[in-house]
Design a protein around this motif. Sequence first.
Motif, PDB file in Angstrom:
ATOM      1  N   SER A  16       0.849  -1.168  -0.027  1.00 32.48           N
ATOM      2  CA  SER A  16      -0.117  -0.101   0.022  1.00 32.48           C
ATOM      3  C   SER A  16       0.814   1.416   0.163  1.00 32.48           C
ATOM      4  O   SER A  16       0.497   2.314  -0.543  1.00 32.48           O
ATOM      5  N   GLU A  17       1.956   1.177   0.661  1.00 30.65           N
ATOM      6  CA  GLU A  17       2.877   2.470   0.419  1.00 30.65           C
ATOM      7  C   GLU A  17       4.246   1.713   0.468  1.00 30.65           C
ATOM      8  O   GLU A  17       4.668   0.739   0.504  1.00 30.65           O
ATOM      9  N   LYS A  42       7.045   4.338   0.670  1.00 32.25           N
ATOM     10  CA  LYS A  42       8.123   5.565   0.794  1.00 32.25           C
ATOM     11  C   LYS A  42       8.810   5.451   2.297  1.00 32.25           C
ATOM     12  O   LYS A  42       9.824   6.068   2.360  1.00 32.25           O
ATOM     13  N   SER A  43       8.109   4.553   3.151  1.00 31.81           N
ATOM     14  CA  SER A  43       8.648   4.547   4.404  1.00 31.81           C
ATOM     15  C   SER A  43      10.021   3.832   4.673  1.00 31.81           C
ATOM     16  O   SER A  43      10.418   3.142   3.568  1.00 31.81           O
TER      17      SER A  43
END
Length: 172
Positions: free
Chosen positions: A59-60, A62-63
């Motif tokens: 889902s993401e 960039k972390s």
Amino acid sequence: MGGIFDAVLAFMDKGGDVLWLIAILVFVMWTLIFERLWYFTFTWRKEVFEVIKTWEARSERKSWNAKQVRMRLLSQSREAINANLPVITTLVALCPLLGLLGTVTGMIEVFNVMAVTGGGDAKSMAGGVERSTIPTMAGMVAALSGLFANTYISRMAAREQEYLQDNLTSDH
């Protein structure tokens, strides 16, 4: 067919025992080379698809955790891509060394003939010279063929690794 087999056996006999070692080494080296070619041709594309699918399913992206997952995916893929490449490189390097071993054993035979006959019988020494030059030639030919194949596969591995790295993006 028997004529070819007999000719190969006669050639191997002229080269001595070291030539059999070179033949085994070449067989193993080319088996590993063909395995890598098979892998890149048939298996690698499926693995790339699965890795990209796994990455895109997040889902993401960039972390810090996402970057660690990306690094893990790339590391696992790099390990799969580079499997057997160090072994192939080592086998390529061993080929001329075994050829030199054949040279030494052939020259020992020449010196043995010189010691037994008093050093003047050129016909007797010719067998040892032949036994020393054939493995040297075979080792060099094997090393050259393996070197070209290894360079090709290494470049293919680097290209595929870069392709995968470029496709695991975090910008969307």
